[in-house]
Design a protein around this motif. Structure first.
Motif, PDB file in Angstrom:
ATOM      1  N   HIS A 185       0.832  -1.224   0.000  1.00  0.00           N
ATOM      2  CA  HIS A 185       0.000   0.000   0.000  1.00  0.00           C
ATOM      3  C   HIS A 185       0.864   1.271   0.000  1.00  0.00           C
ATOM      4  O   HIS A 185       1.994   1.245  -0.432  1.00  0.00           O
ATOM      5  N   GLU A 225      -2.590   0.268   7.927  1.00  0.00           N
ATOM      6  CA  GLU A 225      -1.682  -0.787   7.474  1.00  0.00           C
ATOM      7  C   GLU A 225      -0.451  -0.220   6.770  1.00  0.00           C
ATOM      8  O   GLU A 225       0.670  -0.656   6.996  1.00  0.00           O
ATOM      9  N   HIS A 280       2.252  -7.009   4.807  1.00  0.00           N
ATOM     10  CA  HIS A 280       0.868  -6.521   4.901  1.00  0.00           C
ATOM     11  C   HIS A 280       0.325  -6.736   6.303  1.00  0.00           C
ATOM     12  O   HIS A 280       0.896  -7.495   7.106  1.00  0.00           O
ATOM     13  N   VAL A 281      -0.808  -6.094   6.590  1.00  0.00           N
ATOM     14  CA  VAL A 281      -1.560  -6.333   7.817  1.00  0.00           C
ATOM     15  C   VAL A 281      -3.004  -6.596   7.394  1.00  0.00           C
ATOM     16  O   VAL A 281      -3.546  -5.891   6.547  1.00  0.00           O
TER      17      VAL A 281
HETATM   18 ZN   LIG Z   1      -2.427  -5.196   2.523  1.00  0.00          ZN
END
Ligand SMILES: [Zn+2]
Length: 207
Positions: free
Chosen positions: A39, A53, A106-107
């Motif tokens: 992101h 995130e 990622h989260v």
């Molecule tokens: Zn993500």
């Protein structure tokens, strides 16, 4: 022949823009890894109140950069600030670098806030599927020992970045922002340092 030389020169210049540690040649003793913080910019990823995130993965990615003092461990970063980079661009960067491994950070989030834990993703469509799977289980196992994050499992998914890269790679969902325990852990700077150090140790052990 002249044209080929020119193209290589252009490629070398564009690498240096996003490479913290310059590595023009790869030797057997050198490990090259790409860390991809997911992101960025207007793409926040998972959000819970003021937590995003994109910030968590960027903070961990930057800590990996700061902690790496090994001249034979070359780590490239797809983003070092809060920029939106397309999946196509990230994938092209990875394919240009040809690393031994890439890890996309990622989260996760879930409508059920009781869902927690780490997930690793690899693509069965990749030629490096088995190798990626081994890296994913080893890394998540080391992370779960070093942190209080549990492992939910390693899964196969046809994610763009996994399917279209020509090297071993995994998407690592570190935990769920929607879960209080995971969120409290992942948003703490000291815990992020533990995650960064564990990922770096894992990379160093690949030599
Ligand atoms: Zn993500």
């Amino acid at each position: 022949m002249k044209n080929i030389v020119k193209i290589l020169a252009v490629a070398a210049v564009s690498f240096s823009v996003y490479a913290f540690t310059a590595a023009e040649t790869k030797t057997k003793e050198t490990i090259t890894v790409v860390i991809d913080a997911g992101h960025g910019g207007t793409d926040f990823g998972a959000v819970h109140e003021s937590h995003m995130e994109k910030d968590i993965v960027s903070q961990i990615s930057n800590k990996i950069h700061t902690l790496n003092k090994n001249s034979d461990v070359i780590i490239y970063f797809t983003r070092t600030d809060d920029n939106l980079i397309t999946l196509e661009k990230r994938t092209a960067m990875i394919n240009d670098i040809k690393p031994d491994l890439f890890v996309s950070l990622h989260v996760n989030q879930h409508k059920n806030d009781g869902t927690f834990g780490m997930e690793g993703y690899v693509a069965k469509e990749s030629l490096y599927s088995e190798e990626s799977l081994a890296f994913a289980s080893d890394l998540t196992s080391k992370l779960s020992k070093a942190t209080n994050l549990n492992v939910r499992g390693i899964k196969k998914a046809p994610f763009y970045i996994l399917k279209n890269t020509n090297c071993p790679g995994l998407v690592l969902e570190l935990g769920f922002l929607s879960n209080e325990k995971d969120r409290n852990y992942l948003t703490d700077a000291n815990n992020q340092e533990v995650i960064a150090k564990t990922i770096l140790d894992f990379i160093c052990q690949m030599r």
